[in-house]
Design a protein around this motif. Structure first.
Motif, PDB file in Angstrom:
ATOM      1  N   ARG A  28       0.825  -1.205   0.000  1.00 34.54           N
ATOM      2  CA  ARG A  28       0.000   0.000   0.000  1.00 34.54           C
ATOM      3  C   ARG A  28       0.861   1.257   0.000  1.00 34.54           C
ATOM      4  O   ARG A  28       0.581   2.216  -0.740  1.00 34.54           O
ATOM      5  N   LEU A  29       1.914   1.280   0.808  1.00 35.18           N
ATOM      6  CA  LEU A  29       2.784   2.449   0.858  1.00 35.18           C
ATOM      7  C   LEU A  29       3.479   2.668  -0.480  1.00 35.18           C
ATOM      8  O   LEU A  29       3.588   3.800  -0.960  1.00 35.18           O
ATOM      9  N   ASP A  32       0.996   4.203  -2.827  1.00 34.22           N
ATOM     10  CA  ASP A  32       0.761   5.611  -2.466  1.00 34.22           C
ATOM     11  C   ASP A  32       1.891   6.489  -2.977  1.00 34.22           C
ATOM     12  O   ASP A  32       1.658   7.589  -3.517  1.00 34.22           O
ATOM     13  N   LEU A  33       3.124   6.031  -2.821  1.00 32.64           N
ATOM     14  CA  LEU A  33       4.269   6.812  -3.280  1.00 32.64           C
ATOM     15  C   LEU A  33       4.338   6.861  -4.808  1.00 32.64           C
ATOM     16  O   LEU A  33       4.645   7.902  -5.397  1.00 32.64           O
ATOM     17  N   LYS A  35       1.890   6.718  -6.890  1.00 34.82           N
ATOM     18  CA  LYS A  35       0.849   7.621  -7.382  1.00 34.82           C
ATOM     19  C   LYS A  35       1.254   9.077  -7.158  1.00 34.82           C
ATOM     20  O   LYS A  35       1.038   9.933  -8.016  1.00 34.82           O
ATOM     21  N   HIS A  36       1.871   9.356  -6.021  1.00 38.25           N
ATOM     22  CA  HIS A  36       2.297  10.735  -5.745  1.00 38.25           C
ATOM     23  C   HIS A  36       3.341  11.194  -6.750  1.00 38.25           C
ATOM     24  O   HIS A  36       3.292  12.336  -7.235  1.00 38.25           O
ATOM     25  N   GLU A  64      -4.829  -3.466  -7.095  1.00 40.16           N
ATOM     26  CA  GLU A  64      -3.595  -2.765  -6.714  1.00 40.16           C
ATOM     27  C   GLU A  64      -2.660  -2.627  -7.902  1.00 40.16           C
ATOM     28  O   GLU A  64      -2.039  -1.566  -8.099  1.00 40.16           O
ATOM     29  N   GLU A  67      -3.457   0.283 -10.022  1.00 33.22           N
ATOM     30  CA  GLU A  67      -3.233   1.625  -9.483  1.00 33.22           C
ATOM     31  C   GLU A  67      -1.890   2.210  -9.901  1.00 33.22           C
ATOM     32  O   GLU A  67      -1.723   3.429  -9.960  1.00 33.22           O
ATOM     33  N   GLN A 299      -2.607  10.697   6.626  1.00 33.31           N
ATOM     34  CA  GLN A 299      -2.184  11.551   5.521  1.00 33.31           C
ATOM     35  C   GLN A 299      -1.082  12.502   5.983  1.00 33.31           C
ATOM     36  O   GLN A 299      -0.144  12.794   5.229  1.00 33.31           O
ATOM     37  N   LEU A 302       2.083  10.635   5.894  1.00 35.29           N
ATOM     38  CA  LEU A 302       2.533  10.478   4.508  1.00 35.29           C
ATOM     39  C   LEU A 302       3.110  11.786   3.985  1.00 35.29           C
ATOM     40  O   LEU A 302       4.138  11.788   3.294  1.00 35.29           O
ATOM     41  N   ASP A 303       2.471  12.902   4.332  1.00 35.80           N
ATOM     42  CA  ASP A 303       2.991  14.216   3.916  1.00 35.80           C
ATOM     43  C   ASP A 303       4.378  14.443   4.506  1.00 35.80           C
ATOM     44  O   ASP A 303       5.268  14.997   3.834  1.00 35.80           O
TER      45      ASP A 303
END
Length: 313
Positions: A28-29, A32-33, A35-36, A64, A67, A299, A302-303
């Motif tokens: 998941r991490l 997330d990275l 996608k960022h 997943e 994504e 969040q 993550l930020d």
């Protein structure tokens, strides 16, 4: 980092390596990275290289995978032999290819030596010695894998702490090299021989050990609910191949052979998964360059991680 800024700084190649024990939430991490940073993911989870083992290896789901683009997931047949040296070569080639269009790439997986192979490079170790291999194979066949485990633990306790000691190939290789060189295997693989022209930023997720172990236990239950038993039945004919000598399958094969009851086999999967996580934690604890997020990160967490990454690039 904006996409525009990312592409204006292509000369600064950044590899974000997401590490941590099994079941902690690395997939998941990594997504997330990815996608960022609008980038792609390279897996260094050696168990997830093989097709048909998706449930037992907790491979990313179809959702997943959709994504963010992933590489080295289910790209091999279980019948193929794939060495860590081959992975280093293939993954470096893919990484250099991705760096042509991305300033940042994500690496993820809990196979410690495979991460090391890509981000540092492994020492030039001697080729297998035929006589040593024959001796070790005889020990394996006549005295069992436990004898090899004991040999390695005596010769190199540091490497024994982190190796997958159910994988006889890893044991044979390490003992062979130690016999040839009269040096610990852990010492010989600790020094990088290959320079890398990219910046590595290591990040991870941490949790109290009891929380991690609870997650592992629950994940095994979910695997069983999702069809791990049927997956293992379909793979039983390959049980003697290296790809299948891994947690989640070896225990169920003993159930199929009538050696264990199913409930006991499942409890052994949980126990061996926890043991593997403990070895991973031992390995990562030695590193002082990993930025950790808490389990169930917010969040804001993550930020904070993104800010840390931007400061390192």
């Amino acid at each position: 980092m904006t996409i525009k800024k990312q592409f204006n700084n292509l000369h600064a190649k950044n590899l974000i390596s997401v590490v941590g024990p099994t079941g902690i939430g690395k997939t998941r991490l990594a997504i997330d990275l990815a996608k960022h940073f609008s980038t792609e993911i390279i897996s260094c989870d050696s168990r997830q290289f093989f097709r048909g083992m998706e449930i037992g290896t907790a491979a990313p789901s179809a959702e997943e995978l959709a994504e963010a683009p992933h590489h080295f997931i289910g790209h091999l047949s279980v019948q193929e032999y794939y060495s860590i040296g081959q992975y280093e070569e293939d993954a470096l080639q893919k990484l250099n290819e991705l760096f042509k269009t991305h300033g940042t790439v994500i690496l993820v997986g809990g196979s410690m030596m495979y991460e090391k192979a890509l981000i540092e490079g492994l020492n030039d170790l001697p080729e297998a010695d035929e006589e040593n291999q024959k001796k070790l194979q005889d020990i394996l066949e006549n005295e069992g894998i436990e004898k090899l485990q004991g040999l390695l633990k005596e010769l190199d306790p540091e490497y024994f702490e982190v190796v997958d000691f159910h994988n006889h190939r890893r044991l044979l290789r390490a003992i062979d090299v130690i016999w040839q060189t009269d040096k610990k295997y852990s010492e010989q693989i600790a020094v990088s021989q290959d320079s890398r022209d990219f910046n590595v930023i290591r990040v991870g997720i941490e949790a109290p050990r009891e929380d991690l172990y609870d997650r592992i236990n629950r994940r095994v239950d979910i695997m069983m609910e999702n069809g791990l038993l049927d997956e293992a039945i379909g793979l039983e004919k390959y049980k003697d191949l290296t790809a299948l000598k891994t947690v989640g399958y070896t225990e169920l094969f003993k159930y199929f052979e009538g050696e264990w009851e199913l409930d006991f086999a499942v409890s052994e999967i949980k126990k061996n998964s926890r043991r593997y996580a403990k070895r991973q934690l031992t390995w990562y604890r030695k590193a002082d360059n990993i930025y950790y997020l808490p389990l169930g990160y917010s969040q804001n967490d993550l930020d904070g991680l993104i800010k840390h990454i931007n400061e390192q690039t």
